[in-house]
Write an enzyme that holds these catalytic residues in place. Structure first.
Site: not given
Ligand code: AMP
Length: 117
Positions: A33-35, A91, A100, A104, A106
């Protein structure tokens, strides 16, 4: 431990060094799950090997990427959003909004999504 180039926040989650809500896991893929969710369903589908961006994908990763989409499909069905619809987003780098640098996908759904995220 110091982060190495081959590390990421998602590697720490895979190694259970930091917590996350895991929605799916197999030998090659984890889904969490996204944080900071931007939709009622917001799940990240992540390969367990660190591929930084789509730019780093190789021919040999084609099956892995396909399986990531199938995991998204399965989770969409489980979450009850498959019928109404959902969005899959990757992204890439700065202009794509990537924060990140560990590939990944979404999975976003549970509300009507405007064209822009
Ligand atoms: P992006 O901007 O496409 O790189 O997406 C990175 C996603 O990772 C964002 O939606 C963040 O909210 C999510 N994220 C970052 N750290 C964590 C974490 N520790 N647990 C879950 N999701 C995270």
């Amino acid at each position: 431990m110091q982060d190495s180039v081959q590390d990421s926040i998602f590697m720490k989650i895979i190694r259970r060094e930091i917590p996350a809500t895991i929605e799916y896991e197999d030998d090659d893929i984890i889904a969490i799950r996204d944080i900071q969710p931007i939709a009622p369903t917001h799940i990240l589908i992540i390969p367990k090997t660190l591929i930084p961006t789509v730019n780093d994908l190789a021919e040999a990763d084609a099956a892995l990427l396909g399986r990531m989409v199938l995991v998204a499909q399965k989770l969409a069905k489980e979450k009850g959003i498959a019928e109404n619809g959902y969005r899959l987003v990757i992204n890439v780098n700065k202009d794509g909004g990537q924060t990140v640098f560990h590939l990944h996908l979404h999975l976003l759904g549970g509300r009507t999504l405007a064209f822009t995220m």
